[in-house]
Write an enzyme that holds these catalytic residues in place. Structure first.
Site, PDB file in Angstrom:
ATOM      1  N   ASN A   1      -4.543   1.639   0.266  1.00  0.00           N
ATOM      2  CA  ASN A   1      -4.286   1.503  -1.163  1.00  0.00           C
ATOM      3  C   ASN A   1      -3.835   0.102  -1.525  1.00  0.00           C
ATOM      4  O   ASN A   1      -4.129  -0.393  -2.618  1.00  0.00           O
ATOM      5  CB  ASN A   1      -3.241   2.530  -1.601  1.00  0.00           C
ATOM      6  CG  ASN A   1      -3.829   3.919  -1.737  1.00  0.00           C
ATOM      7  OD1 ASN A   1      -4.865   4.207  -1.163  1.00  0.00           O
ATOM      8  ND2 ASN A   1      -3.172   4.794  -2.468  1.00  0.00           N
TER       9      ASN A   1
ATOM     10  N   GLU B   1      -6.891  -1.814  -1.810  1.00  0.00           N
ATOM     11  CA  GLU B   1      -7.522  -1.387  -3.068  1.00  0.00           C
ATOM     12  C   GLU B   1      -6.923  -2.129  -4.260  1.00  0.00           C
ATOM     13  O   GLU B   1      -7.650  -2.558  -5.167  1.00  0.00           O
ATOM     14  CB  GLU B   1      -7.331   0.123  -3.214  1.00  0.00           C
ATOM     15  CG  GLU B   1      -7.905   0.751  -4.458  1.00  0.00           C
ATOM     16  CD  GLU B   1      -7.540   2.220  -4.515  1.00  0.00           C
ATOM     17  OE1 GLU B   1      -6.697   2.583  -5.356  1.00  0.00           O
ATOM     18  OE2 GLU B   1      -8.071   3.001  -3.706  1.00  0.00           O
TER      19      GLU B   1
ATOM     20  N   LYS C   1      -3.174   5.087   5.093  1.00  0.00           N
ATOM     21  CA  LYS C   1      -3.567   5.295   3.694  1.00  0.00           C
ATOM     22  C   LYS C   1      -2.830   4.337   2.776  1.00  0.00           C
ATOM     23  O   LYS C   1      -3.377   3.845   1.776  1.00  0.00           O
ATOM     24  CB  LYS C   1      -3.284   6.746   3.298  1.00  0.00           C
ATOM     25  CG  LYS C   1      -3.556   7.083   1.814  1.00  0.00           C
ATOM     26  CD  LYS C   1      -4.996   6.828   1.421  1.00  0.00           C
ATOM     27  CE  LYS C   1      -5.393   7.535   0.133  1.00  0.00           C
ATOM     28  NZ  LYS C   1      -4.491   7.372  -0.997  1.00  0.00           N
TER      29      LYS C   1
END
Length: 292
Positions: free
Chosen positions: A168, A171, A164
């Site tokens: 991110n 992202e 995760k």
């Protein structure tokens, strides 16, 4: 199955509803009594039938640590704690060791989906033993999006939050690219409708994405983003991604630059630019602007 859920904010509250829609029983606790089904962690644990599964959705760091510490004293051997917040993967390893000493299992789960997750489902990345993951699988299946994909057993404890974290970091870089492109389009006189240029990219181009869709939504609400201040915070995962890259000698120029761009956004009067302006004036006689 039954699930205890700790933390009923924007994410946790919607997750409780989605899990209940799938037919499971969720007993939720939050410090805000208006959101909670019970008034304490002790009451939550007492209402669950053993072996229990308790999912923690509170801020990373001290809040997660104190919650897990309290659960460690309340739960029994054979129970499982799931950390679904944005904890650092190194904390997962510590929490798993602490709970294992009391016979309690631990699974870490990176959760992505934001405010859209209730209807669309949540992308899930989880780490832990196969046995512990299997116990929680009905909840993962309830939360994930419809279809074959959307969740993954990423590896051992810590793998979920590490995955995760990298998600991110990617992202960050994607958002930065859209933002830079938008600013350049806004800057030139020849492009007269930047919002519709962004909208045209939503179909048939290689850069179409959910982030692009959300950018168009934002521009529909405020075409030139005049209502916003050019300030962007960071929640930690971008920094951890860069630190992990340094530790593993993996070059991440785009993600690192996007993180530093957020730091720059917080400077109304950049100290670095003062030195650059001074140096340009010194070597080339370039004009400088002084404070009024």
């Amino acid at each position: 199955m039954e699930l205890g859920l700790v933390g009923l904010g924007k994410m946790g509250g919607n997750m409780r509803e989605r899990i209940r829609r799938a037919g499971h029983t969720v007993i939720g606790y939050d410090r805000n009594p208006d959101l909670a089904d019970v008034h304490s962690l002790e009451e939550l644990v007492g209402k669950l039938k053993g072996p229990r599964v308790v999912w923690v959705m509170v801020p990373a760091g001290a809040a997660t640590q104190s919650t897990i510490d309290e659960l460690a004293d309340l739960l029994s051997p054979g129970d499982i704690v799931v950390d679904g917040g944005n904890s650092r993967w190194t904390d997962d390893e510590k929490h798993a060791e602490e709970l294992a000493a009391k016979g309690i299992g631990f699974v870490d789960c990176g959760v992505s989906g934001g405010v859209w997750g209730l209807e669309n489902g949540y992308a899930l990345m989880y780490g832990g033993s196969a046995e512990d993951v299997a116990r929680v699988q009905p909840i993962f299946d309830a939360l994930k999006p419809e279809g074959e994909f959307g969740s993954v057993h990423a590896g051992k404890v810590g793998a979920g939050h590490f995955a995760k974290m990298v998600h991110n970091g990617i992202e960050y870089a994607m958002m930065q690219a859209y933002a830079e492109g938008w600013e350049l389009l806004e800057k030139v006189d020849s492009v007269t409708d930047v919002r519709e240029v962004f909208r045209s990219w939503q179909e048939g181009t290689v850069i179409r994405s959910w982030l692009l869709d959300l950018a168009v939504n934002a521009l529909d609400e405020d075409e030139h983003l005049d209502q916003l201040r050019g300030y962007a915070s960071d929640s930690g995962e971008g920094r951890w991604t860069v630190e992990a890259a340094i530790d593993n000698a993996v070059p991440l120029p785009a993600i690192t630059a996007s993180l530093f761009a957020r730091f720059a956004s917080r400077q109304d009067d950049s100290p670095q630019m003062k030195m650059i302006a001074a140096l340009r004036n010194q070597f080339g006689g370039h004009a400088v602007e002084t404070k009024k």
